[in-house]
Write a protein that holds these residues in place. Structure first.
Motif, short mmCIF file in Angstrom:
data_model
loop_
_atom_site.label_atom_id
_atom_site.label_comp_id
_atom_site.label_asym_id
_atom_site.label_seq_id
_atom_site.Cartn_x
_atom_site.Cartn_y
_atom_site.Cartn_z
N VAL A 1 42.53 -7.51 -15.38
CA VAL A 1 41.19 -8.02 -15.08
C VAL A 1 40.66 -7.47 -13.76
CG1 VAL A 1 39.92 -10.14 -14.51
CG2 VAL A 1 41.45 -10.10 -16.47
N LEU A 2 41.53 -7.31 -12.76
CA LEU A 2 41.11 -6.89 -11.42
C LEU A 2 41.13 -5.39 -11.21
CD1 LEU A 2 42.89 -9.64 -9.31
CD2 LEU A 2 40.52 -9.57 -10.06
N PHE A 3 41.58 -4.62 -12.19
CA PHE A 3 41.69 -3.17 -12.02
C PHE A 3 40.32 -2.51 -11.82
CE2 PHE A 3 41.89 1.14 -13.88
CZ PHE A 3 42.77 1.70 -12.98
N VAL A 4 39.38 -2.78 -12.72
CA VAL A 4 38.06 -2.14 -12.64
C VAL A 4 37.28 -2.59 -11.40
CG1 VAL A 4 35.84 -1.87 -13.80
CG2 VAL A 4 37.94 -1.68 -15.10
N PRO A 5 37.21 -3.90 -11.10
CA PRO A 5 36.48 -4.26 -9.88
C PRO A 5 37.15 -3.73 -8.61
CG PRO A 5 37.45 -6.22 -10.86
CD PRO A 5 37.64 -5.10 -11.83
N GLY A 6 38.47 -3.56 -8.65
CA GLY A 6 39.15 -2.96 -7.50
C GLY A 6 38.73 -1.52 -7.28
N LEU A 7 38.64 -0.76 -8.38
CA LEU A 7 38.15 0.62 -8.27
C LEU A 7 36.69 0.64 -7.81
CD1 LEU A 7 39.62 2.40 -11.43
CD2 LEU A 7 40.30 2.70 -9.05
N ALA A 8 35.88 -0.28 -8.36
CA ALA A 8 34.45 -0.31 -8.02
C ALA A 8 34.24 -0.63 -6.54
CB ALA A 8 33.72 -1.32 -8.89
N ILE A 9 34.96 -1.61 -6.02
CA ILE A 9 34.77 -1.97 -4.62
C ILE A 9 35.30 -0.86 -3.70
CG2 ILE A 9 36.89 -3.28 -4.18
CD1 ILE A 9 35.07 -5.35 -2.75
N THR A 10 36.34 -0.17 -4.14
CA THR A 10 36.84 0.96 -3.35
C THR A 10 35.81 2.09 -3.34
OG1 THR A 10 39.10 0.38 -3.96
CG2 THR A 10 38.76 2.57 -3.06
N ALA A 11 35.19 2.36 -4.48
CA ALA A 11 34.14 3.39 -4.54
C ALA A 11 32.98 3.02 -3.63
CB ALA A 11 33.66 3.57 -5.97
N ARG A 12 32.56 1.76 -3.66
CA ARG A 12 31.46 1.33 -2.79
C ARG A 12 31.86 1.39 -1.32
NH1 ARG A 12 31.34 -2.85 -6.53
NH2 ARG A 12 31.79 -4.40 -4.93
N ARG A 13 33.13 1.11 -1.02
CA ARG A 13 33.59 1.20 0.37
C ARG A 13 33.59 2.66 0.83
NH1 ARG A 13 32.96 0.85 4.78
NH2 ARG A 13 34.60 1.16 6.27
N PHE A 14 34.00 3.57 -0.04
CA PHE A 14 33.94 5.00 0.30
C PHE A 14 32.50 5.40 0.60
CE2 PHE A 14 37.96 6.62 -2.13
CZ PHE A 14 38.77 5.91 -1.27
N HIS A 15 31.56 4.96 -0.23
CA HIS A 15 30.15 5.28 0.01
C HIS A 15 29.70 4.74 1.36
CE1 HIS A 15 29.24 5.59 -4.58
NE2 HIS A 15 29.83 6.67 -4.10
N ASP A 16 30.11 3.52 1.68
CA ASP A 16 29.69 2.91 2.94
C ASP A 16 30.22 3.70 4.14
OD1 ASP A 16 28.44 0.66 4.36
OD2 ASP A 16 30.50 0.18 4.98
N ALA A 17 31.40 4.29 3.99
CA ALA A 17 31.99 5.07 5.08
C ALA A 17 31.51 6.52 5.09
CB ALA A 17 33.52 5.03 4.98
N GLY A 18 30.73 6.92 4.07
CA GLY A 18 30.19 8.27 4.05
C GLY A 18 30.98 9.26 3.21
N PHE A 19 31.84 8.76 2.31
CA PHE A 19 32.64 9.63 1.46
C PHE A 19 32.21 9.45 0.00
CE2 PHE A 19 35.37 8.52 5.06
CZ PHE A 19 35.63 9.79 5.56
N SER A 20 32.47 10.47 -0.80
CA SER A 20 32.16 10.40 -2.22
C SER A 20 33.20 9.54 -2.93
CB SER A 20 32.18 11.81 -2.81
OG SER A 20 32.09 11.75 -4.20
N ALA A 21 32.76 8.85 -3.96
CA ALA A 21 33.68 8.05 -4.78
C ALA A 21 34.59 8.95 -5.61
CB ALA A 21 32.90 7.11 -5.68
N LYS A 22 34.29 10.23 -5.66
CA LYS A 22 35.15 11.16 -6.40
C LYS A 22 36.54 11.27 -5.79
CE LYS A 22 31.34 13.83 -8.23
NZ LYS A 22 30.62 15.09 -8.20
N TRP A 23 36.71 10.79 -4.57
CA TRP A 23 38.03 10.77 -3.95
C TRP A 23 38.97 9.84 -4.72
CZ3 TRP A 23 40.14 13.95 -0.53
CH2 TRP A 23 39.29 14.76 0.22
#
Length: 195
Positions: free
Chosen positions: A79-101
């Motif tokens: 259940v938490l796998f997808v939201p974990g990836l999503a919040i990590t992608a949004r955190r990368f964006h906030d720090a100035g990195f692409s979610a492709k990492w």
């Protein structure tokens, strides 16, 4: 952002890979996942206590731990796998990195498949030869298998370190050169920073 706000935001943005997540939101989510894992693990050990092996042999102890049922933890992880990836992608964006990492996570997985296939080929080639029943793999084969499997942990650790470094970076605004977030209107009298 409070702890409960971060949890609520994580579930509200379940599959949202766009936008941003602050450091507080991300790390509160990580804390929530860890605490939930501890609670569910404790609950599972009460409901399904581990079977104590008759001997103190380490293999039997390890086998009893590995075979202990963990359905609650497994469901929570799914259940938490997808939201974990999503919040990590949004955190990368906030720090100035692409979610492709996040694709970097595929490197240890791909190597694991290669290492498992290589290990099976080594074991298969030994046991298909004319060997007596009950014969064990020679030390050379074990060393080859170990050298195939050991890099999985090194690659996984390297990816983990890179992702932790990215998530620890401070927030960068659009005006600081962050192309992964939308510009927010400047307050009156605020000239922003120069990039």
């Amino acid at each position: 952002m409070t702890f409960f706000d971060a949890i609520s935001s994580g579930f509200r943005n379940y599959v949202n890979f766009r936008g941003r997540a602050t450091r507080a939101e991300f790390w509160y989510w990580v804390l929530f996942v860890i605490l939930l894992g501890l609670v569910l693990g404790t609950l599972e050990s009460v409901i399904w206590p581990p079977v104590t092996p008759a001997s103190e042999d380490w293999q039997e102890v390890l086998n009893s731990v590995v075979t202990q049922p963990t359905p609650l933890t497994n469901i929570a992880n799914l259940v938490l796998f997808v939201p974990g990836l999503a919040i990590t992608a949004r955190r990368f964006h906030d720090a100035g990195f692409s979610a492709k990492w996040l694709y970097l996570l595929l490197v240890p997985i791909a190597y694991s498949i290669f290492a498992i296939i290589g290990s099976l080929v080594i074991a298969w080639s030994f046991y298909t030869d004319d060997v007596p029943t009950g014969a064990e793999l020679p030390p050379e084969s074990w060393m080859t298998i170990i050298f195939l499997i050991a890099p999985i942990f090194a690659l996984g650790f390297a990816v983990f370190v890179i992702h932790v470094i990215f998530t620890l970076k401070p927030t960068r605004s659009f005006y600081d050169g962050n192309k992964y977030v939308e510009p927010t209107p400047l307050a009156p009298g605020d000239e922003g920073t120069t990039a």
